[in-house]
Design a protein around this motif. Structure first.
Motif, PDB file in Angstrom:
ATOM      1  N   LEU A  13      77.685  73.720 -45.349  1.00 35.27           N
ATOM      2  CA  LEU A  13      77.503  74.537 -43.994  1.00 35.27           C
ATOM      3  C   LEU A  13      79.151  74.847 -43.832  1.00 35.27           C
ATOM      4  CD1 LEU A  13      76.080  75.182 -41.653  1.00 35.27           C
ATOM      5  CD2 LEU A  13      76.553  73.176 -40.801  1.00 35.27           C
ATOM      6  N   VAL A  14      80.112  73.641 -43.846  1.00 36.92           N
ATOM      7  CA  VAL A  14      81.565  74.117 -43.973  1.00 36.92           C
ATOM      8  C   VAL A  14      81.956  75.093 -44.657  1.00 36.92           C
ATOM      9  CG1 VAL A  14      83.745  73.274 -43.895  1.00 36.92           C
ATOM     10  CG2 VAL A  14      82.060  71.778 -42.713  1.00 36.92           C
ATOM     11  N   LEU A  15      81.567  75.163 -45.998  1.00 35.62           N
ATOM     12  CA  LEU A  15      82.022  76.083 -46.753  1.00 35.62           C
ATOM     13  C   LEU A  15      81.666  77.619 -46.467  1.00 35.62           C
ATOM     14  CD1 LEU A  15      83.646  76.711 -49.535  1.00 35.62           C
ATOM     15  CD2 LEU A  15      81.462  76.531 -50.648  1.00 35.62           C
ATOM     16  N   VAL A  16      80.529  77.855 -46.134  1.00 33.15           N
ATOM     17  CA  VAL A  16      79.761  79.025 -45.590  1.00 33.15           C
ATOM     18  C   VAL A  16      80.343  79.431 -44.139  1.00 33.15           C
ATOM     19  CG1 VAL A  16      77.563  80.231 -44.844  1.00 33.15           C
ATOM     20  CG2 VAL A  16      77.653  78.903 -46.849  1.00 33.15           C
ATOM     21  N   LEU A  17      80.445  78.682 -43.510  1.00 31.00           N
ATOM     22  CA  LEU A  17      81.217  79.097 -42.118  1.00 31.00           C
ATOM     23  C   LEU A  17      82.753  79.319 -42.315  1.00 31.00           C
ATOM     24  CD1 LEU A  17      79.354  76.481 -39.626  1.00 31.00           C
ATOM     25  CD2 LEU A  17      79.150  79.162 -39.963  1.00 31.00           C
ATOM     26  N   SER A  18      83.288  78.896 -43.121  1.00 34.38           N
ATOM     27  CA  SER A  18      84.747  79.109 -43.302  1.00 34.38           C
ATOM     28  C   SER A  18      84.757  80.703 -43.879  1.00 34.38           C
ATOM     29  CB  SER A  18      85.412  77.976 -44.244  1.00 34.38           C
ATOM     30  OG  SER A  18      85.211  76.741 -43.795  1.00 34.38           O
ATOM     31  N   TYR A  42      91.933  69.924 -45.698  1.00 33.87           N
ATOM     32  CA  TYR A  42      91.076  68.685 -44.858  1.00 33.87           C
ATOM     33  C   TYR A  42      90.308  68.022 -45.682  1.00 33.87           C
ATOM     34  CZ  TYR A  42      88.540  66.415 -41.354  1.00 33.87           C
ATOM     35  OH  TYR A  42      87.951  65.581 -40.515  1.00 33.87           O
ATOM     36  N   SER A  43      89.455  68.557 -46.575  1.00 35.23           N
ATOM     37  CA  SER A  43      88.679  67.835 -47.533  1.00 35.23           C
ATOM     38  C   SER A  43      89.227  67.066 -48.463  1.00 35.23           C
ATOM     39  CB  SER A  43      87.733  69.038 -48.106  1.00 35.23           C
ATOM     40  OG  SER A  43      86.879  68.196 -49.321  1.00 35.23           O
ATOM     41  N   GLY A  52      86.775  65.904 -52.850  1.00 37.91           N
ATOM     42  CA  GLY A  52      87.791  66.908 -52.442  1.00 37.91           C
ATOM     43  C   GLY A  52      88.023  67.808 -53.324  1.00 37.91           C
ATOM     44  N   LEU A  53      88.241  67.258 -54.796  1.00 38.84           N
ATOM     45  CA  LEU A  53      88.429  68.463 -55.979  1.00 38.84           C
ATOM     46  C   LEU A  53      87.302  69.449 -55.931  1.00 38.84           C
ATOM     47  CD1 LEU A  53      89.862  69.087 -58.403  1.00 38.84           C
ATOM     48  CD2 LEU A  53      88.152  67.741 -59.702  1.00 38.84           C
ATOM     49  N   LEU A  54      86.015  68.834 -55.971  1.00 35.90           N
ATOM     50  CA  LEU A  54      84.992  69.959 -55.952  1.00 35.90           C
ATOM     51  C   LEU A  54      85.021  70.710 -54.760  1.00 35.90           C
ATOM     52  CD1 LEU A  54      81.963  67.641 -57.063  1.00 35.90           C
ATOM     53  CD2 LEU A  54      83.303  69.433 -58.356  1.00 35.90           C
ATOM     54  N   PHE A  55      85.516  70.588 -53.455  1.00 31.93           N
ATOM     55  CA  PHE A  55      85.480  71.360 -52.587  1.00 31.93           C
ATOM     56  C   PHE A  55      86.522  72.235 -52.568  1.00 31.93           C
ATOM     57  CE2 PHE A  55      86.006  73.079 -48.237  1.00 31.93           C
ATOM     58  CZ  PHE A  55      84.696  73.131 -47.889  1.00 31.93           C
TER      59      PHE A  55
END
Length: 152
Positions: A13-18, A42-43, A52-55
């Motif tokens: 959700l954060v990725l799509v909104l970003s 942040y992640s 964090g790496l995957l994000f």
């Protein structure tokens, strides 16, 4: 297990909104608002190293596709910046230096195809990056609490 599923859904959700924010927010002069890089940092500081790496990988790939950049140009920078930030346990304030460095990094990949001069882009990216990083940090910290991301 339940916590992992909540973190995965929250991260998507954060990725799509970003991505939406990165596309919809107006650019300041010739510099776009670095929402995806701020969220990746942040992640990197608030999740496990693997998450964090995957994000950072996902956010970099999204940045590459949104900006029509060469494959892995943003991915490599996002992963490197997040690894340095987390590995050396640097304060987030130093993370704001990543934004002018990212402008240089993209300039290396694109060269003269970029609009505006590199020095102008780097100078403008400093205040834009600081404000974006602060707002993203505050919003995600608040959302983490509401979504109970760090609860056991």
């Amino acid at each position: 297990m339940k916590k992992d599923i909540v973190q995965l859904i929250f991260s998507i959700l954060v990725l799509v909104l970003s991505c939406a924010a990165e596309e919809l927010l107006p650019s300041v002069s010739v510099v776009g608002v670095p929402v995806l890089l701020s969220v990746a940092m942040y992640s990197a500081l608030n999740r496990t190293p693997i998450v964090g790496l995957l994000f950072a990988l996902a956010a970099g790939a999204a940045e590459d596709s949104l900006g029509s950049l060469p494959v892995a140009s943003s991915v490599s920078f996002f992963v490197l910046a997040c690894a340095i930030l987390r590995g050396f346990k640097l304060p987030l304030a130093l993370g704001s230096l990543a934004f002018p460095l990212y402008q240089f990094w993209v300039w290396v990949w694109l060269g003269s195809a970029m609009q505006g001069g590199i020095l102008l882009r780097m100078l403008i990216s400093i205040p834009v990056g600081v404000v974006t990083l602060l707002l993203v940090w505050l919003l995600l910290h608040w959302f983490d609490g509401k979504a109970a991301i760090n609860e056991k």
